[in-house]
Motif scaffolding. Structure first.
Motif, PDB file in Angstrom:
ATOM      1  N   PHE A 287      -0.179   6.338   9.317  1.00 45.12           N
ATOM      2  CA  PHE A 287       1.264   6.107   9.201  1.00 45.12           C
ATOM      3  C   PHE A 287       1.640   5.800   7.755  1.00 45.12           C
ATOM      4  O   PHE A 287       2.663   6.273   7.253  1.00 45.12           O
ATOM      5  CB  PHE A 287       1.680   4.952  10.109  1.00 45.12           C
ATOM      6  N   GLY A 288       0.831   5.004   7.065  1.00 49.73           N
ATOM      7  CA  GLY A 288       1.129   4.668   5.677  1.00 49.73           C
ATOM      8  C   GLY A 288       1.108   5.882   4.779  1.00 49.73           C
ATOM      9  O   GLY A 288       1.953   6.036   3.893  1.00 49.73           O
ATOM     10  N   LEU A 289       0.149   6.787   5.004  1.00 46.17           N
ATOM     11  CA  LEU A 289       0.089   8.011   4.208  1.00 46.17           C
ATOM     12  C   LEU A 289       1.308   8.885   4.457  1.00 46.17           C
ATOM     13  O   LEU A 289       1.926   9.400   3.512  1.00 46.17           O
ATOM     14  CB  LEU A 289      -1.189   8.785   4.544  1.00 46.17           C
TER      15      LEU A 289
ATOM     16  N   ARG B 116     -11.129  10.474   1.307  1.00 44.80           N
ATOM     17  CA  ARG B 116     -11.337   9.215   0.596  1.00 44.80           C
ATOM     18  C   ARG B 116     -10.212   8.228   0.896  1.00 44.80           C
ATOM     19  O   ARG B 116     -10.444   7.023   0.997  1.00 44.80           O
ATOM     20  CB  ARG B 116     -11.452   9.482  -0.903  1.00 44.80           C
ATOM     21  N   LEU B 117      -8.985   8.744   1.016  1.00 44.13           N
ATOM     22  CA  LEU B 117      -7.885   7.856   1.393  1.00 44.13           C
ATOM     23  C   LEU B 117      -8.103   7.308   2.801  1.00 44.13           C
ATOM     24  O   LEU B 117      -7.731   6.180   3.107  1.00 44.13           O
ATOM     25  CB  LEU B 117      -6.552   8.602   1.325  1.00 44.13           C
ATOM     26  N   GLY B 118      -8.710   8.125   3.676  1.00 44.08           N
ATOM     27  CA  GLY B 118      -8.966   7.675   5.031  1.00 44.08           C
ATOM     28  C   GLY B 118      -9.964   6.539   5.107  1.00 44.08           C
ATOM     29  O   GLY B 118     -10.011   5.815   6.107  1.00 44.08           O
ATOM     30  N   ALA B 119     -10.778   6.392   4.053  1.00 40.16           N
ATOM     31  CA  ALA B 119     -11.740   5.297   4.024  1.00 40.16           C
ATOM     32  C   ALA B 119     -11.137   4.001   3.496  1.00 40.16           C
ATOM     33  O   ALA B 119     -11.796   2.965   3.486  1.00 40.16           O
ATOM     34  CB  ALA B 119     -12.942   5.686   3.172  1.00 40.16           C
ATOM     35  N   THR B 120      -9.894   4.059   3.045  1.00 44.31           N
ATOM     36  CA  THR B 120      -9.207   2.865   2.550  1.00 44.31           C
ATOM     37  C   THR B 120      -8.408   2.229   3.684  1.00 44.31           C
ATOM     38  O   THR B 120      -8.253   2.822   4.755  1.00 44.31           O
ATOM     39  CB  THR B 120      -8.255   3.247   1.403  1.00 44.31           C
ATOM     40  N   PRO B 121      -7.888   1.032   3.460  1.00 45.79           N
ATOM     41  CA  PRO B 121      -7.060   0.414   4.511  1.00 45.79           C
ATOM     42  C   PRO B 121      -5.748   1.136   4.786  1.00 45.79           C
ATOM     43  O   PRO B 121      -5.045   0.790   5.736  1.00 45.79           O
ATOM     44  CB  PRO B 121      -6.794  -0.996   3.961  1.00 45.79           C
ATOM     45  N   LEU B 122      -5.401   2.147   3.954  1.00 48.60           N
ATOM     46  CA  LEU B 122      -4.158   2.879   4.174  1.00 48.60           C
ATOM     47  C   LEU B 122      -4.250   3.646   5.489  1.00 48.60           C
ATOM     48  O   LEU B 122      -5.124   4.485   5.673  1.00 48.60           O
ATOM     49  CB  LEU B 122      -3.899   3.848   3.024  1.00 48.60           C
ATOM     50  N   SER B 123      -3.343   3.376   6.391  1.00 49.79           N
ATOM     51  CA  SER B 123      -3.368   4.017   7.703  1.00 49.79           C
ATOM     52  C   SER B 123      -2.747   5.404   7.632  1.00 49.79           C
ATOM     53  O   SER B 123      -2.159   5.807   6.627  1.00 49.79           O
ATOM     54  CB  SER B 123      -2.601   3.164   8.719  1.00 49.79           C
TER      55      SER B 123
ATOM     56  N   MET C 187       0.833  -1.204   0.000  1.00 51.18           N
ATOM     57  CA  MET C 187       0.000   0.000   0.000  1.00 51.18           C
ATOM     58  C   MET C 187       0.865   1.252   0.000  1.00 51.18           C
ATOM     59  O   MET C 187       0.590   2.216  -0.718  1.00 51.18           O
ATOM     60  CB  MET C 187      -0.931  -0.014   1.223  1.00 51.18           C
ATOM     61  N   VAL C 188       1.913   1.236   0.813  1.00 50.11           N
ATOM     62  CA  VAL C 188       2.808   2.398   0.875  1.00 50.11           C
ATOM     63  C   VAL C 188       3.510   2.599  -0.471  1.00 50.11           C
ATOM     64  O   VAL C 188       3.661   3.728  -0.943  1.00 50.11           O
ATOM     65  CB  VAL C 188       3.827   2.225   2.016  1.00 50.11           C
TER      66      VAL C 188
END
Length: 278
Positions: A129-131, A120-127, A38-39
């Motif tokens: 920390f990952g962002l 919208r990114l916050g609704a994905t599994p990307l945490s 994801m990162v």
């Protein structure tokens, strides 16, 4: 004739072998991708956006090159003794690091937050920390291009840095610490302020650090109290550390690393706690 044909077809159907199907073949297996994947995907997207953005290209590539060439070839500023390009290049490299990891990152992230991209990114599994990790890695990619470009231009202008394996390692450490400090400050600003306030604040800080951070001339030209005050700024620490290494061939003092580390850890912790997706 009809009975014979029907019997033959029935036997063919009966004798047709059946395929063995694994019972788990069509079983759904929901779940997020591994964090590293994801990162990596987010880093690639961030890098493409940064390189395509015209204003960020002007900020990160054009302005540092113009400052380096202009002040190296003219005597407008008193940069101290020795060749002008030798005194200016470390500061311009530090400015390039700040322009990408602070100014450009803060403005870009602020407007992503305003337009709902981060929501919208916050609704994905990307945490969170990952962002933050993806944005920092994208910044490092752009900085690699910046350093290569500025180093090439400086060499054509007669730059003769003091280089050794140890000095290169220390310079890389300083740049990584500076990037961590500036990126954390950028994300803290972009994640807590409105986009318009982030735009104004990031540009104001850029101009102030250009004049007060020792980028174009040493801070030793300032009065004593002012010199001590600006010495705790991350841009001043990064600039003085790179100047000691590349111009004077001296290892920077521990205070330079301490200033950058404190800013990186402090702003990083604040950003991880206070950053809002919308």
């Amino acid at each position: 004739m009809t009975e014979h044909t029907t019997g033959t077809a029935a036997r063919a159907v009966t004798e047709t072998p059946t395929l063995a199907i694994d019972p788990g073949m069509f079983t759904p297996a929901p779940g997020a991708a591994p964090m590293w994947r994801m990162v990596a995907a987010q880093t690639g997207m961030e890098l493409r956006v940064m390189l395509r953005h015209g204003e960020q290209f002007l900020l990160t590539m054009v302005i540092p090159v113009l400052l380096l060439v202009g002040f190296s070839l003219t005597g407008v500023l008193d940069v101290g003794e020795g060749p002008r390009v030798d005194a200016l290049t470390p500061g311009i490299l530090a400015l390039a690091v700040m322009s990408t990891s602070f100014t450009g990152l803060a403005i870009g992230t602020g407007f992503e937050r305003r337009y709902g991209v981060l929501k919208r990114l916050g609704a994905t599994p990307l945490s969170r920390f990952g962002l933050l990790a993806a944005k920092t890695l994208a910044v490092l990619g752009v900085q690699a291009v910046q350093i290569a470009l500025l180093g090439t231009v400086a060499l054509f202008l007669g730059w003769s840095p003091t280089l050794s394996p140890l000095s290169l390692l220390i310079a890389l450490t300083l740049i990584l610490l500076g990037t961590a400090a500036f990126s954390s400050l950028a994300l803290l600003m972009a994640g807590t302020l409105r986009a318009e306030a982030t735009l104004a604040g990031a540009n104001l800080v850029y101009v102030l650090m250009l004049g007060l951070g020792g980028v174009l001339f040493p801070t030793s030209n300032f009065p004593g109290p002012m010199e001590q005050a600006v010495s705790v700024l991350p841009i001043t620490a990064l600039t003085s550390g790179l100047r000691d290494l590349l111009t004077h061939g001296a290892v920077p003092g521990a205070g330079v690393f301490l200033v950058l580390l404190v800013w990186a850890v402090g702003a990083g912790l604040a950003a991880s706690r206070l950053f809002r997706w919308e």
